[in-house]
Design a protein around this motif. Structure first.
Motif, mmCIF file in Angstrom:
data_model
loop_
_atom_site.group_PDB
_atom_site.id
_atom_site.type_symbol
_atom_site.label_atom_id
_atom_site.label_comp_id
_atom_site.label_asym_id
_atom_site.label_seq_id
_atom_site.Cartn_x
_atom_site.Cartn_y
_atom_site.Cartn_z
ATOM 1 N N LEU A 155 0.821 -1.199 0.000
ATOM 2 C CA LEU A 155 0.000 0.000 0.000
ATOM 3 C C LEU A 155 0.859 1.254 0.000
ATOM 4 O O LEU A 155 1.866 1.333 0.693
ATOM 5 C CB LEU A 155 -0.919 0.028 1.224
ATOM 6 C CG LEU A 155 -1.938 -1.094 1.389
ATOM 7 C CD1 LEU A 155 -2.756 -0.869 2.657
ATOM 8 C CD2 LEU A 155 -2.849 -1.188 0.171
ATOM 9 N N THR A 156 0.448 2.254 -0.771
ATOM 10 C CA THR A 156 1.093 3.553 -0.691
ATOM 11 C C THR A 156 0.607 4.258 0.579
ATOM 12 O O THR A 156 -0.366 3.833 1.209
ATOM 13 C CB THR A 156 0.730 4.420 -1.904
ATOM 14 O OG1 THR A 156 -0.669 4.715 -1.866
ATOM 15 C CG2 THR A 156 1.061 3.699 -3.205
ATOM 16 N N ARG A 158 -0.932 7.050 0.792
ATOM 17 C CA ARG A 158 -2.275 7.565 0.573
ATOM 18 C C ARG A 158 -3.314 6.454 0.634
ATOM 19 O O ARG A 158 -4.427 6.650 1.129
ATOM 20 C CB ARG A 158 -2.350 8.291 -0.771
ATOM 21 C CG ARG A 158 -1.468 9.506 -0.864
ATOM 22 C CD ARG A 158 -1.911 10.590 0.134
ATOM 23 N NE ARG A 158 -2.809 11.554 -0.475
ATOM 24 C CZ ARG A 158 -3.449 12.513 0.190
ATOM 25 N NH1 ARG A 158 -3.291 12.610 1.498
ATOM 26 N NH2 ARG A 158 -4.246 13.354 -0.435
ATOM 27 N N GLU A 159 -2.950 5.286 0.136
ATOM 28 C CA GLU A 159 -3.871 4.149 0.216
ATOM 29 C C GLU A 159 -4.067 3.705 1.657
ATOM 30 O O GLU A 159 -5.187 3.382 2.070
ATOM 31 C CB GLU A 159 -3.343 2.993 -0.640
ATOM 32 C CG GLU A 159 -3.457 3.247 -2.138
ATOM 33 C CD GLU A 159 -2.633 2.316 -2.983
ATOM 34 O OE1 GLU A 159 -2.711 2.413 -4.217
ATOM 35 O OE2 GLU A 159 -1.887 1.477 -2.411
ATOM 36 N N ARG A 160 -2.993 3.721 2.434
ATOM 37 C CA ARG A 160 -3.115 3.390 3.865
ATOM 38 C C ARG A 160 -4.048 4.375 4.565
ATOM 39 O O ARG A 160 -4.893 3.987 5.372
ATOM 40 C CB ARG A 160 -1.740 3.417 4.538
ATOM 41 C CG ARG A 160 -0.868 2.210 4.265
ATOM 42 C CD ARG A 160 0.523 2.406 4.839
ATOM 43 N NE ARG A 160 1.334 1.217 4.685
ATOM 44 C CZ ARG A 160 1.553 0.321 5.651
ATOM 45 N NH1 ARG A 160 1.033 0.515 6.843
ATOM 46 N NH2 ARG A 160 2.284 -0.736 5.423
ATOM 47 N N HIS A 189 -8.217 5.157 -4.596
ATOM 48 C CA HIS A 189 -7.340 4.701 -3.510
ATOM 49 C C HIS A 189 -7.948 3.494 -2.794
ATOM 50 O O HIS A 189 -7.251 2.517 -2.498
ATOM 51 C CB HIS A 189 -7.110 5.829 -2.501
ATOM 52 C CG HIS A 189 -6.186 6.907 -2.971
ATOM 53 N ND1 HIS A 189 -5.064 6.666 -3.732
ATOM 54 C CD2 HIS A 189 -6.222 8.259 -2.775
ATOM 55 C CE1 HIS A 189 -4.438 7.799 -3.982
ATOM 56 N NE2 HIS A 189 -5.116 8.787 -3.417
ATOM 57 N N ARG A 192 -7.879 0.348 -5.083
ATOM 58 C CA ARG A 192 -6.528 -0.212 -5.221
ATOM 59 C C ARG A 192 -6.112 -0.931 -3.937
ATOM 60 O O ARG A 192 -5.471 -1.984 -3.993
ATOM 61 C CB ARG A 192 -5.542 0.893 -5.564
ATOM 62 C CG ARG A 192 -5.651 1.379 -7.006
ATOM 63 C CD ARG A 192 -4.707 2.535 -7.296
ATOM 64 N NE ARG A 192 -4.776 2.944 -8.701
ATOM 65 C CZ ARG A 192 -4.210 4.031 -9.190
ATOM 66 N NH1 ARG A 192 -3.510 4.833 -8.376
ATOM 67 N NH2 ARG A 192 -4.321 4.330 -10.460
ATOM 68 N N ALA A 193 -6.488 -0.363 -2.802
ATOM 69 C CA ALA A 193 -6.179 -1.021 -1.531
ATOM 70 C C ALA A 193 -6.915 -2.351 -1.418
ATOM 71 O O ALA A 193 -6.351 -3.350 -0.951
ATOM 72 C CB ALA A 193 -6.556 -0.109 -0.359
#
Length: 222
Positions: A155-156, A158-160, A189, A192-193
């Motif tokens: 996870l990036t 921002r995704e977190r 986001h 994708r997560a």
């Protein structure tokens, strides 16, 4: 056309839901089952978009049926929505952990029931923020403790951040406001997560966030 499978051991309940669904031009009931085992077989046969599954049934209950549907790659497109008389009890909670997309109480008003079926079929926010918050309250009362966090490292940041906000019960619009991004970017986001964490839907993403320790319940002050 939204394809729906009804799985409930009470014929009167099934006939009531079917009567509502049959009146809609964009919804088709593809089968009915009286227990989880029969429902599982019909799900494999018809590949419905939505399986409305009673939580407590003979032969195989809704939790086990949900678990088997969620574990079968061939049924990846089937969204299980749990039907219950009891609200957010331990059986519903286990079904959410097993992979259910959400749940409905059987005394729901017809308009809300039909709206929920359409929302579930779209794959959008299958748990309303109010229900997510009740799920969070359950974690506060009975935390399960951190579990495996497979995929978290992918996870990036921002995704977190988006996942944590989902776990706090925020909608995509609310997440966008907190993160100062557009609702579409917030949805991206979150999606994708879900892909990286192999979560079938938003409900499972909430469960995974808490079980992995990525999100922690915030206990209210005195």
């Amino acid at each position: 056309m939204i394809r729906v499978l009804l799985v409930d051991d009470q014929p009167l309940i099934r006939s009531g839901f079917r009567a509502l669904l049959d009146l809609e031009d964009d919804i088709q009931v593809v089968g009915e089952a009286g227990d989880g085992r029969e429902g599982l077989a019909l799900a494999a046969e018809h590949l419905p978009d939505i399986a409305l599954v009673d939580i407590r049934m003979p032969v195989m209950d809704g939790v086990e049926a949900t678990r088997r549907i969620a574990a079968d790659p061939a049924l990846a497109g089937v969204h299980v929505v749990i039907l219950t008389n009891y609200g957010l009890d331990e059986y519903v909670f286990e079904a959410l952990r097993a992979g259910a997309a959400g749940f409905l109480v059987k005394d729901i008003v017809p308009e809300d029931f039909l709206h929920a079926v359409r929302v579930a079929a779209r794959g959008d926010a299958l748990l309303a923020p109010s229900i997510t918050r009740r799920l969070i309250d359950r974690y506060v009362a009975e935390p399960f403790g951190p579990g495996p966090g497979a995929g978290l490292e992918e996870l990036t940041n921002r995704e977190r951040e988006a996942v944590v906000l989902v776990a706090r019960g925020l909608s995509n619009d609310e997440i966008a406001g907190r993160m100062v991004i557009t609702p579409m970017t917030a949805k991206t986001h979150v999606n994708r997560a879900m892909t990286k964490l192999r979560a079938r839907d938003r409900a499972q993403l909430v469960v995974l966030a808490y079980e992995s320790g990525l999100a922690t319940p915030r206990v209210p002050g005195p």
